[in-house]
Design a protein around this motif. Structure first.
Motif, PDB file in Angstrom:
ATOM      1  N   GLY A 167       0.806  -1.213   0.000  1.00 40.98           N
ATOM      2  CA  GLY A 167       0.000   0.000   0.000  1.00 40.98           C
ATOM      3  C   GLY A 167       0.837   1.261   0.000  1.00 40.98           C
ATOM      4  O   GLY A 167       0.306   2.360  -0.066  1.00 40.98           O
ATOM      5  N   GLY A 184       3.381   6.904   3.508  1.00 37.03           N
ATOM      6  CA  GLY A 184       3.239   8.342   3.402  1.00 37.03           C
ATOM      7  C   GLY A 184       4.588   9.005   3.610  1.00 37.03           C
ATOM      8  O   GLY A 184       5.633   8.375   3.537  1.00 37.03           O
ATOM      9  N   TYR A 192       0.582   2.276   4.748  1.00 38.35           N
ATOM     10  CA  TYR A 192      -0.782   1.990   4.303  1.00 38.35           C
ATOM     11  C   TYR A 192      -0.944   0.516   3.930  1.00 38.35           C
ATOM     12  O   TYR A 192      -0.011  -0.133   3.460  1.00 38.35           O
ATOM     13  CB  TYR A 192      -1.126   2.850   3.081  1.00 38.35           C
ATOM     14  N   HIS A 197      -3.094  -2.362   1.552  1.00 37.06           N
ATOM     15  CA  HIS A 197      -3.605  -2.426   0.184  1.00 37.06           C
ATOM     16  C   HIS A 197      -5.113  -2.654   0.277  1.00 37.06           C
ATOM     17  O   HIS A 197      -5.581  -3.354   1.187  1.00 37.06           O
ATOM     18  CB  HIS A 197      -2.940  -3.569  -0.581  1.00 37.06           C
ATOM     19  N   VAL A 200     -10.505   3.206   2.911  1.00 37.35           N
ATOM     20  CA  VAL A 200      -9.728   3.327   1.679  1.00 37.35           C
ATOM     21  C   VAL A 200      -9.701   4.790   1.260  1.00 37.35           C
ATOM     22  O   VAL A 200     -10.748   5.452   1.231  1.00 37.35           O
ATOM     23  CB  VAL A 200     -10.328   2.474   0.544  1.00 37.35           C
ATOM     24  N   VAL A 201      -8.514   5.291   0.928  1.00 39.96           N
ATOM     25  CA  VAL A 201      -8.370   6.667   0.438  1.00 39.96           C
ATOM     26  C   VAL A 201      -7.588   6.636  -0.873  1.00 39.96           C
ATOM     27  O   VAL A 201      -6.754   5.756  -1.091  1.00 39.96           O
ATOM     28  CB  VAL A 201      -7.640   7.561   1.456  1.00 39.96           C
ATOM     29  N   GLU A 219      -4.736   7.803  -3.578  1.00 41.95           N
ATOM     30  CA  GLU A 219      -3.343   8.195  -3.373  1.00 41.95           C
ATOM     31  C   GLU A 219      -3.140   9.689  -3.594  1.00 41.95           C
ATOM     32  O   GLU A 219      -2.288  10.305  -2.953  1.00 41.95           O
ATOM     33  CB  GLU A 219      -2.444   7.405  -4.332  1.00 41.95           C
ATOM     34  N   ARG A 220      -3.928  10.293  -4.486  1.00 42.20           N
ATOM     35  CA  ARG A 220      -3.748  11.703  -4.820  1.00 42.20           C
ATOM     36  C   ARG A 220      -4.991  12.514  -4.468  1.00 42.20           C
ATOM     37  O   ARG A 220      -6.099  12.007  -4.461  1.00 42.20           O
ATOM     38  CB  ARG A 220      -3.436  11.865  -6.304  1.00 42.20           C
ATOM     39  N   GLY A 257      -4.439  12.175   3.992  1.00 41.16           N
ATOM     40  CA  GLY A 257      -3.690  11.000   4.394  1.00 41.16           C
ATOM     41  C   GLY A 257      -3.593  10.919   5.902  1.00 41.16           C
ATOM     42  O   GLY A 257      -4.091  11.789   6.634  1.00 41.16           O
ATOM     43  N   ARG A 278      -4.515   2.609   0.815  1.00 43.30           N
ATOM     44  CA  ARG A 278      -4.412   3.664  -0.194  1.00 43.30           C
ATOM     45  C   ARG A 278      -4.477   3.052  -1.579  1.00 43.30           C
ATOM     46  O   ARG A 278      -3.749   2.097  -1.885  1.00 43.30           O
ATOM     47  CB  ARG A 278      -3.109   4.441  -0.003  1.00 43.30           C
ATOM     48  N   THR A 308      -4.230   3.497  -5.734  1.00 45.08           N
ATOM     49  CA  THR A 308      -3.683   4.318  -6.811  1.00 45.08           C
ATOM     50  C   THR A 308      -4.804   4.935  -7.624  1.00 45.08           C
ATOM     51  O   THR A 308      -4.747   6.098  -8.031  1.00 45.08           O
ATOM     52  CB  THR A 308      -2.776   3.464  -7.718  1.00 45.08           C
TER      53      THR A 308
END
Length: 313
Positions: free
Chosen positions: A64, A67, A147, A149, A194-195, A197-198, A202, A222, A224
């Motif tokens: 994952g 950060g 993080y 997956h 779940v968040v 990545e961009r 965070g 996290r 992608t």
């Protein structure tokens, strides 16, 4: 008599007009600082070496990802972060700092937790580290968050013999909202958050603090690409439910909450993005008799998680 005075002047001891210097020298100078803070002490040398090695060590990346490390600056923020159990690697203390209650508490909390290096640094060095912020002589280094997956959350739920209950955040940029969602997921028996990545919040120190320690046992994954992560959940048999003000049904009417489900919460202003909204199996709304236009992510997630926990009880 003069000769006698000359002989006496060479002896050590209290002198006339000393101003009580000997007496002042006997007064206490406060508690002894921790060994890691005392120069030339073995523990101080070890802590310094570890801090230098950590700074040079490359950051490993898991499934994952990780950060970035950050600094918590200022006496009150540092003390609050240590109280709330925010992970930390190093506490930097300014040389010759005024030793008030907050400084003493920060040192005590760091020593009690263990695993936190105590480093003494001159003010110019702390100014450089914090880009000139008002650090008040205390800086806490927070390590990068590791993080999970998105697939790990589903696997962990099934390993426990439970239907996955996951919250995904779409466009939520306030770390405090993320921390509040993590806290709600933990309270209602969920399996993680779940968040993207961009362009998303965070797991910063602020998120840790708002989670009230629950981030230590509730994983945050996290993705992608959030849309692809949701499509993968659907292929694994998990129903994707999006919250929207114009949803086709109310939360209380959705039987899908009884089984494996991922609840998608958008930002307070924009809601769900178009692609994420189109990926959802259901779009539901939270009835608000009071007439409010929307709820923040933490509150909205809490309402739906409560309904899911009630149905599963």
């Amino acid at each position: 008599m003069a000769a006698n005075n000359r002989r006496m002047s060479g002896k050590k001891g209290a002198q006339v007009g000393s101003g009580g210097q000997r007496r002042k020298g006997l007064e206490g100078k406060g508690p002894t600082p921790p060994a890691e803070m005392r120069k030339k002490h073995k523990k101080n040398r070890i802590a310094t070496a570890k801090a230098k090695q950590a700074a040079r060590r490359p950051v490993p990346r898991g499934r994952g990802g990780k950060g970035t490390s950050e600094m918590v600056v200022g006496r009150n923020p540092v003390v609050e972060a240590l109280r709330e159990g925010v992970p930390a690697t190093t506490l930097y203390v300014q040389q010759f700092i005024d030793n008030d209650e907050r400084v003493r508490e920060a040192l005590q909390l760091a020593a009690e937790r263990g695993g936190i290096n105590l480093m003494e640094a001159p003010r110019p060095e702390l100014d450089r580290m914090t880009n000139g912020l008002n650090h008040q002589g205390l800086v806490l280094q927070v390590p990068p968050y590791e993080y999970a997956h998105p697939e790990d959350l589903v696997a962990a739920a099934y390993d426990e013999g439970e239907d996955p209950l996951i919250v995904a955040l779409d466009g939520v940029t306030d770390p405090r909202n993320l921390g509040a969602v993590v806290r709600s997921v933990s309270a209602f028996g969920g399996h993680g958050v779940v968040v993207p990545e961009r362009r998303a919040a965070g797991m910063t120190a602020g998120a840790w603090k708002t989670s009230a320690g629950t981030a230590a046992r509730t994983p945050v994954a996290r993705a992608t690409n959030l849309t692809r992560a949701l499509e993968a959940y659907k292929k694994a048999g998990v129903v994707v439910v999006g919250l929207a003000a114009d949803g086709e049904a109310e939360v209380g009417e959705l039987e899908a909450l009884e089984g494996p489900v991922v609840i998608v919460v958008g930002s307070e202003g924009k809601g769900l993005s178009r692609l994420v909204g189109e990926t959802c199996d259901f779009r539901v709304r939270i009835p608000m008799p009071g007439g409010a236009e929307s709820l923040n992510a933490g509150v909205a997630a809490g309402v739906v998680l409560y309904e899911a926990a009630r149905r599963r009880a």
